[in-house]
Motif scaffolding. Sequence first.
Motif, short mmCIF file in Angstrom:
data_model
loop_
_atom_site.label_atom_id
_atom_site.label_comp_id
_atom_site.label_asym_id
_atom_site.label_seq_id
_atom_site.Cartn_x
_atom_site.Cartn_y
_atom_site.Cartn_z
N MET A 35 -46.50 22.78 51.24
CA MET A 35 -47.40 23.76 51.85
C MET A 35 -47.13 23.91 53.34
SD MET A 35 -49.15 24.98 49.38
CE MET A 35 -47.72 24.67 48.33
N VAL A 36 -46.87 22.80 54.02
CA VAL A 36 -46.59 22.85 55.46
C VAL A 36 -45.34 23.67 55.73
CG1 VAL A 36 -45.74 21.45 57.39
CG2 VAL A 36 -47.80 20.79 56.20
N TYR A 37 -44.31 23.43 54.96
CA TYR A 37 -43.07 24.21 55.13
C TYR A 37 -43.34 25.70 54.96
CZ TYR A 37 -38.58 26.32 54.04
OH TYR A 37 -37.49 27.16 54.03
N LEU A 38 -44.06 26.07 53.91
CA LEU A 38 -44.32 27.48 53.63
C LEU A 38 -45.26 28.09 54.67
CD1 LEU A 38 -44.72 27.28 49.74
CD2 LEU A 38 -42.73 28.11 51.03
N VAL A 39 -46.26 27.33 55.12
CA VAL A 39 -47.19 27.83 56.13
C VAL A 39 -46.45 28.11 57.43
CG1 VAL A 39 -49.11 27.17 57.64
CG2 VAL A 39 -49.30 26.86 55.17
N ILE A 40 -45.63 27.17 57.88
CA ILE A 40 -44.87 27.37 59.12
C ILE A 40 -43.99 28.60 59.00
CG2 ILE A 40 -43.15 26.39 60.69
CD1 ILE A 40 -44.15 23.61 59.86
N GLY A 41 -43.33 28.74 57.85
CA GLY A 41 -42.46 29.90 57.64
C GLY A 41 -43.23 31.21 57.71
N TYR B 9 -35.59 28.80 59.73
CA TYR B 9 -35.67 27.71 58.76
C TYR B 9 -35.64 26.33 59.43
CZ TYR B 9 -34.99 31.15 55.08
OH TYR B 9 -35.15 32.21 54.25
N ALA B 10 -34.98 26.21 60.56
CA ALA B 10 -34.88 24.91 61.23
C ALA B 10 -36.26 24.39 61.64
CB ALA B 10 -33.97 25.02 62.45
N GLY B 11 -37.10 25.26 62.19
CA GLY B 11 -38.43 24.85 62.63
C GLY B 11 -39.30 24.34 61.49
N PRO B 12 -39.46 25.10 60.39
CA PRO B 12 -40.25 24.60 59.27
C PRO B 12 -39.73 23.28 58.69
CG PRO B 12 -39.95 26.96 59.07
CD PRO B 12 -39.09 26.53 60.21
N VAL B 13 -38.40 23.15 58.65
CA VAL B 13 -37.84 21.90 58.13
C VAL B 13 -38.21 20.73 59.05
CG1 VAL B 13 -35.68 20.64 57.69
CG2 VAL B 13 -35.95 22.98 56.88
N ALA B 14 -38.05 20.92 60.37
CA ALA B 14 -38.38 19.86 61.32
C ALA B 14 -39.86 19.50 61.25
CB ALA B 14 -38.00 20.29 62.74
N GLY B 15 -40.74 20.51 61.21
CA GLY B 15 -42.17 20.23 61.12
C GLY B 15 -42.52 19.48 59.85
N SER B 16 -41.87 19.85 58.75
CA SER B 16 -42.14 19.19 57.46
C SER B 16 -41.73 17.73 57.51
CB SER B 16 -41.39 19.92 56.34
OG SER B 16 -41.80 21.26 56.23
N ALA C 66 -48.77 19.02 62.86
CA ALA C 66 -47.39 19.09 62.37
C ALA C 66 -46.97 20.54 62.15
CB ALA C 66 -47.24 18.28 61.08
N ILE C 67 -47.90 21.38 61.74
CA ILE C 67 -47.60 22.81 61.60
C ILE C 67 -47.20 23.38 62.96
CG2 ILE C 67 -48.66 25.07 61.17
CD1 ILE C 67 -50.28 23.74 58.93
N PHE C 68 -47.93 23.02 63.99
CA PHE C 68 -47.58 23.50 65.33
C PHE C 68 -46.27 22.90 65.84
CE2 PHE C 68 -52.16 24.67 65.66
CZ PHE C 68 -51.97 26.01 65.98
N ILE C 69 -45.93 21.71 65.39
CA ILE C 69 -44.62 21.13 65.75
C ILE C 69 -43.51 22.02 65.20
CG2 ILE C 69 -43.03 19.22 65.37
CD1 ILE C 69 -45.40 17.32 65.45
N GLY C 70 -43.65 22.41 63.94
CA GLY C 70 -42.65 23.30 63.34
C GLY C 70 -42.58 24.64 64.03
N ILE C 71 -43.75 25.19 64.38
CA ILE C 71 -43.78 26.46 65.11
C ILE C 71 -43.13 26.29 66.47
CG2 ILE C 71 -45.30 28.19 66.16
CD1 ILE C 71 -47.32 27.53 63.92
N GLY C 72 -43.43 25.18 67.15
CA GLY C 72 -42.85 24.93 68.45
C GLY C 72 -41.34 24.76 68.40
N ALA C 73 -40.84 24.11 67.37
CA ALA C 73 -39.39 23.93 67.23
C ALA C 73 -38.70 25.28 67.09
CB ALA C 73 -39.09 23.05 66.02
#
Length: 871
Positions: free
Chosen positions: A106-112, A132-139, A459-466
């Motif tokens: 869910m985190v991966y899909l939400v960030i995407g 894709y790099a950001g969602p993967v890193a956040g996940s 963690a969602i914001f980490i992926g967005i930030g990446a």
Amino acid sequence: MSAAADGRWNIRKGYCMSEKTFNRSLAALIFVISLIVYVMTMAATTSFWDSGEFIATSYILGIPHSPGTPLYVLVGRVFCLLPFAVSVAQKVNLLSAFSAALGILMVYLVIGQVIRFMYGAGKTALERFIRYAGPVAGSFFLMFSDTYWTNASESEVYALSTFVMGLCTLLALRWLKNPSCEISASEKEEIVQSAGKAEGSRLIEGLIEKKKDHSRNIILLIVYLLSLGIGFHLGTVMVYGGIFLMLFIVKEKVFSNFELLVFTFGFGAIVADMTIHKHSGLTVVLLIIFAILVMWTTMSKSRFVLSASLLVLLGISVHLFLLIRSHWDPELDMVDPENWRALYAHLRREQYPPINVMVRKSSVLFQVGQFARYFREQFRLAGDLFLGPLNLGKASIVIPVTLGLYGIVTNFVRDRRTWILNFTNLAINTLGLIILLNFSDQEPRERDYFYGPGFYFFAIFIGIGATAFLMMMLDYAREKGRVLKQAIVPAGILLIILSVIPAGYQWHKHDRSNNYLPRDYAYNMLASLEPDAILVTNGDNDTYPLWYIQNVEKYRTDVRVMNRMLLNTPWYIKQIRDNYPKVPITLTDQQIDGLRPVRSSVDGSIIWVYTRMLDHVIKNVSWKQPIYFGVTVPSEVWQRYSDYLEMEGMVRRLVPVKGRFMVSDFMMARNMGEIYSWRGVLTDEGLTDDSVYKPEDVIKMYQNYSVAAMQLAVDAANANDFPGAVRWGEMAFNISPSFSWGKKEMGFYYIRNGQQDKAIEYYNKLIKMEPGNGDYWVGIAAAYESSGRIDLSLSTLLEGAAAAPDNKDVFKHGFQVAALLGKREDAVFFVKKWVERHPSDREFISLYENIDRVLYEEFGVGADPDSAGER
């Protein structure tokens, strides 16, 4: 048209993959990786705290502690029936591992989804890589974070609850794609061209209505999932705050803000009744107002509020399981909700103190600091690595935290709707919970798991930030040239690598695949008991593993576990009176219901209900059944019976002989040496087993074993059995290396056992850790002295006098050794230095004033002072 232009990626020559297929494949890969990690590290059996209760209630369809979590029990029972060749405990643990992996998905899909709202679809391969790099890193940062991984490895409600929160967030973002249910001009034109103007208009109207139904149904599905999620954990509904605000700020939608407010009012009243306010009358008034508003909106030809309200009732109706199942009297039937009033009390957690956010249990500063301490441990990249005074391990959290903060800022700047969804839920599940939960500074365990959803949204914001960081690099590269552009892919890969690095630091801490400590703790308590015993326990941590091993493994079901805290409740007293194995309680239901704490006529202290019931049970048993108190039971519970309690290891047995501090050496030695299991505690050679991570609360619990072993060592030494004293003492410190009682004595046991070199090595090790502890300097000096190396004993005591200037034994022993060696100056030094620092010590002042006489008369050092005076 190129593959990149139409959304297809060239994987190898002759084959293309659509972006949608690639996204789904990557999402599936992340899910599989997380599932593998969590299955590899999930608990081998039960864990301490609530896990044992949840495994047991899932297996027998029992009723756990308030508020009952019925849906968890039902889903847990389904997992118990899976045809896997593993234990029941592992099957229920698998539920958490599987749910946690879904939560990562869910985190991966939400960030995407958020990134698509912020930046749109990627037009080039490089832009797609960034997306894709950001969602993967956040996940991955979340996957290997402290609290989330812990919840994934044991039977608990939090992994399931967080997954539902993530799913509802994803559904809210899906709804946000087209909240007004518009049809694009190109779609309209295509329909008109294919069906004609008249038919096309009708088809367009039908399509719009279909989209409206779909849009409305997404929100209704969220409402139903959140209501159903209360059956996992009440905290699941905390995600509604962000969803509500996002829905509210969207102007064009298929329902009005008034309808949204009406539903939220009713939903909030129900949730508040379960948490904040405990006045049923207020709840009734609020629900009557809500019912009137529902009828009004329904008569206004809008069924959104009515539909949503009915779905809430349908979702929370899963709690009727508690009412139905309780009538069948399962072995675990907490609060016994056999009637509506008891069910209502169960749902509202009435057996616990009510929440009062106005009266703080500790300072807000402490509570914020407690949260900050938990937060710092979530995303650390490494353990303690010191560069001078700087701890690089702790400092490594700067990377994910900076990415998260940058994600919050960029999300706010580029898309307020998704930002208000995620940031509101972040704020509610961090700052909001700090205020609501109001933790004291005397909590019985760490409470980081309550903030798990907050870490989830960060963690969602980490992926967005990446992603935002890589997009910033790309924008800058477009202005400055190609060189920086070539660094974007390596930078993205580096971010992914950094997100995986915490796995190395966190793995040992979270690998419970060989952790049998909680299960064996329960086994050890039961294994040594006589048949048909009554075992008095204290609280959750020492009771739930016992419930697990009795109800799931069916071990020692003849023993009645009697929890002293639950003995304050009428329903529990009745259960242990009526259900096998029965406790001899002769009170009627009416008498039990009337039990209240009373004030002692002797000293005015409060005599609690559990104390009155213990007295009642002990009197009625009348030595016909053995009664034991677990060592985890605090002294204020068993102190009134202390003259009749005999220590046998992990239990104190009630005996018909009066004495003080009685110990059964035979039973304790038998239990410690032959009965108890030491998996994860001691190796086959009897040395400390560090293969299993032991948190602070487990270390404290296992020090009870060290107390028993050291007691055996003391008793052996008193009987001049110094080989036995050494054997039991070494066992005590190998069980708990941080154990403190008997440290000084252990070295003397070595000395008396003829192991002077071992004693010297032992004391040197202690002195390195505590150079200011004078007892250790005295000990090592005694070891040198007993081995005939008296000169070394004196030099050691001189060194110890400088290191421990306030330890009297060092100076007293130093004086004696110096006198024995005939070294007057050194003997005077010890006495003089002590008197200078402690001028009120009359013993040493007297010694100093008469030192020459004492040296001559007791040690033969120097000339007779009286004779010298006569001459």
